[in-house]
Design a protein around this motif. Sequence first.
Motif, PDB file in Angstrom:
ATOM      1  N   GLY A 226     -43.200 -21.469  -1.421  1.00  0.00           N
ATOM      2  CA  GLY A 226     -43.972 -22.484  -2.131  1.00  0.00           C
ATOM      3  C   GLY A 226     -44.297 -22.006  -3.528  1.00  0.00           C
ATOM      4  O   GLY A 226     -44.233 -20.816  -3.840  1.00  0.00           O
ATOM      5  N   GLN A 227     -44.625 -22.932  -4.388  1.00  0.00           N
ATOM      6  CA  GLN A 227     -44.865 -22.596  -5.797  1.00  0.00           C
ATOM      7  C   GLN A 227     -45.854 -23.587  -6.389  1.00  0.00           C
ATOM      8  O   GLN A 227     -45.878 -24.750  -6.006  1.00  0.00           O
ATOM      9  N   VAL A 228     -46.671 -23.105  -7.301  1.00  0.00           N
ATOM     10  CA  VAL A 228     -47.536 -23.988  -8.071  1.00  0.00           C
ATOM     11  C   VAL A 228     -47.524 -23.497  -9.512  1.00  0.00           C
ATOM     12  O   VAL A 228     -47.581 -22.290  -9.773  1.00  0.00           O
ATOM     13  N   ARG A 229     -47.413 -24.448 -10.444  1.00  0.00           N
ATOM     14  CA  ARG A 229     -47.300 -24.118 -11.872  1.00  0.00           C
ATOM     15  C   ARG A 229     -48.493 -24.712 -12.600  1.00  0.00           C
ATOM     16  O   ARG A 229     -48.668 -25.929 -12.647  1.00  0.00           O
TER      17      ARG A 229
ATOM     18  N   ALA B 287     -55.295 -32.174 -15.356  1.00  0.00           N
ATOM     19  CA  ALA B 287     -54.355 -33.294 -15.456  1.00  0.00           C
ATOM     20  C   ALA B 287     -53.083 -33.013 -14.670  1.00  0.00           C
ATOM     21  O   ALA B 287     -52.678 -31.854 -14.482  1.00  0.00           O
ATOM     22  N   ARG B 288     -52.447 -34.091 -14.224  1.00  0.00           N
ATOM     23  CA  ARG B 288     -51.141 -34.026 -13.575  1.00  0.00           C
ATOM     24  C   ARG B 288     -50.390 -35.314 -13.881  1.00  0.00           C
ATOM     25  O   ARG B 288     -50.984 -36.287 -14.361  1.00  0.00           O
ATOM     26  N   ARG B 289     -49.109 -35.317 -13.589  1.00  0.00           N
ATOM     27  CA  ARG B 289     -48.327 -36.522 -13.812  1.00  0.00           C
ATOM     28  C   ARG B 289     -48.741 -37.611 -12.843  1.00  0.00           C
ATOM     29  O   ARG B 289     -48.923 -37.376 -11.645  1.00  0.00           O
ATOM     30  N   ARG B 290     -48.876 -38.827 -13.363  1.00  0.00           N
ATOM     31  CA  ARG B 290     -49.346 -39.949 -12.557  1.00  0.00           C
ATOM     32  C   ARG B 290     -48.313 -40.382 -11.515  1.00  0.00           C
ATOM     33  O   ARG B 290     -48.668 -40.807 -10.421  1.00  0.00           O
ATOM     34  N   ASP B 291     -47.033 -40.281 -11.857  1.00  0.00           N
ATOM     35  CA  ASP B 291     -46.003 -40.844 -10.986  1.00  0.00           C
ATOM     36  C   ASP B 291     -45.387 -39.832 -10.027  1.00  0.00           C
ATOM     37  O   ASP B 291     -44.391 -40.126  -9.379  1.00  0.00           O
ATOM     38  N   VAL B 292     -45.962 -38.639  -9.931  1.00  0.00           N
ATOM     39  CA  VAL B 292     -45.429 -37.605  -9.049  1.00  0.00           C
ATOM     40  C   VAL B 292     -46.498 -37.214  -8.024  1.00  0.00           C
ATOM     41  O   VAL B 292     -47.633 -36.912  -8.395  1.00  0.00           O
ATOM     42  N   VAL B 293     -46.130 -37.233  -6.755  1.00  0.00           N
ATOM     43  CA  VAL B 293     -47.054 -36.811  -5.700  1.00  0.00           C
ATOM     44  C   VAL B 293     -47.177 -35.295  -5.741  1.00  0.00           C
ATOM     45  O   VAL B 293     -46.161 -34.587  -5.677  1.00  0.00           O
ATOM     46  N   PRO B 294     -48.385 -34.738  -5.868  1.00  0.00           N
ATOM     47  CA  PRO B 294     -48.524 -33.280  -5.956  1.00  0.00           C
ATOM     48  C   PRO B 294     -48.148 -32.594  -4.655  1.00  0.00           C
ATOM     49  O   PRO B 294     -48.299 -33.165  -3.567  1.00  0.00           O
ATOM     50  N   THR B 295     -47.657 -31.369  -4.740  1.00  0.00           N
ATOM     51  CA  THR B 295     -47.309 -30.589  -3.565  1.00  0.00           C
ATOM     52  C   THR B 295     -48.575 -30.105  -2.856  1.00  0.00           C
ATOM     53  O   THR B 295     -49.685 -30.193  -3.390  1.00  0.00           O
ATOM     54  N   HIS B 296     -48.382 -29.520  -1.660  1.00  0.00           N
ATOM     55  CA  HIS B 296     -49.519 -28.936  -0.944  1.00  0.00           C
ATOM     56  C   HIS B 296     -50.202 -27.874  -1.803  1.00  0.00           C
ATOM     57  O   HIS B 296     -51.440 -27.821  -1.893  1.00  0.00           O
ATOM     58  N   ALA B 297     -49.381 -27.010  -2.429  1.00  0.00           N
ATOM     59  CA  ALA B 297     -49.954 -25.938  -3.246  1.00  0.00           C
ATOM     60  C   ALA B 297     -50.711 -26.505  -4.439  1.00  0.00           C
ATOM     61  O   ALA B 297     -51.783 -26.014  -4.804  1.00  0.00           O
ATOM     62  N   GLY B 298     -50.174 -27.549  -5.068  1.00  0.00           N
ATOM     63  CA  GLY B 298     -50.857 -28.172  -6.193  1.00  0.00           C
ATOM     64  C   GLY B 298     -52.178 -28.798  -5.789  1.00  0.00           C
ATOM     65  O   GLY B 298     -53.181 -28.678  -6.504  1.00  0.00           O
ATOM     66  N   ARG B 299     -52.185 -29.481  -4.654  1.00  0.00           N
ATOM     67  CA  ARG B 299     -53.438 -30.089  -4.184  1.00  0.00           C
ATOM     68  C   ARG B 299     -54.475 -29.027  -3.850  1.00  0.00           C
ATOM     69  O   ARG B 299     -55.669 -29.206  -4.111  1.00  0.00           O
TER      70      ARG B 299
END
Length: 313
Positions: A93-96, A273-285
């Motif tokens: 997994g990865q989060v940026r 902030a995050r992109r509106r049209d992209v569902v965030p990953t588990h790591a991002g959430r």
Amino acid sequence: MNMQLHQLKYFVAVAETRHFTQAADVVGITQPSLSKQIHALEDTLGAPLFERIRGNIGLTGAGETLLPLAKRILADVETATREVQELVGLRRGQVRLGATPSLATSLAPPVLRRFRDAHPAVDLRVEEGGSQDLVRHLLRGDLDLALVIMPARGADPGLRAEKILTESLVVASVDPVPSASAGGDLRITDLRDQPLVMFREGYDLRDATLAACREAGFEPTLSVNGGEMDAVLSFVEAGLGIAVVPGMVVDRRPGIRVTRLAPPGVRRTIAVARRRDVVPTHAGRELRRILLDHVHTATASDQLPPGVEPCPS
């Protein structure tokens, strides 16, 4: 219809570079192969996507229509791939995360420490830059989340931005700056004849400082123009001028004098902030959850830095 994902990737590369050879370098194939795939995509769609205008590559009406849809499709495929790989354990997994220099050295470290302690196997990547640069990276899909400064006009419509904190800016200097106010605080007009060390283009601090000076009726005198955060503070320490900076970045710089700006001062709003049209990953959430919990805990325990206040929920 036999549209291929790699064709959409090549199309987006040409649309962003407006150059077939540069796009081929970006995606790692030869220019003839890329051109062949673009022609195949145009045949599938039944419409040309590019046109040459005075020697330059431009999008046709069909190309303008396809571009945002192609970006969304590619982003969704990337998100789906990462989500499934996380769930089945094909990779860690990865989060940026992106952050402005001041937030990368103040707000981000305790948040990243909590995230690392809870999820040591996740590949954690951080990119530091000005808010305008980070917004571009978010919109391109190069970041999952970013700590940015909310512009007065509001966030880019392609982003979902949550306001989390507001912060007062201060004046950093080596020597006392003459003040016209009785309380010793500086007014913006006190900066009229002072040499300013200015951030480079892309920093919200640059825009905020210039806007405040112009609203007060003057153009500032720039001593040094175009620095990053560490460089600006070092230039101030060297006596090259003063700078308007976030208070939290000068706490550990004993050689710098900090002076508050008289009300109303200059404030900025910090957002995640995050992109509106992209569902965030588990790591991002999970990173977002830890960030918001850190802000809530720091607020409840009165541990926010001076001049920093939480935004209303």
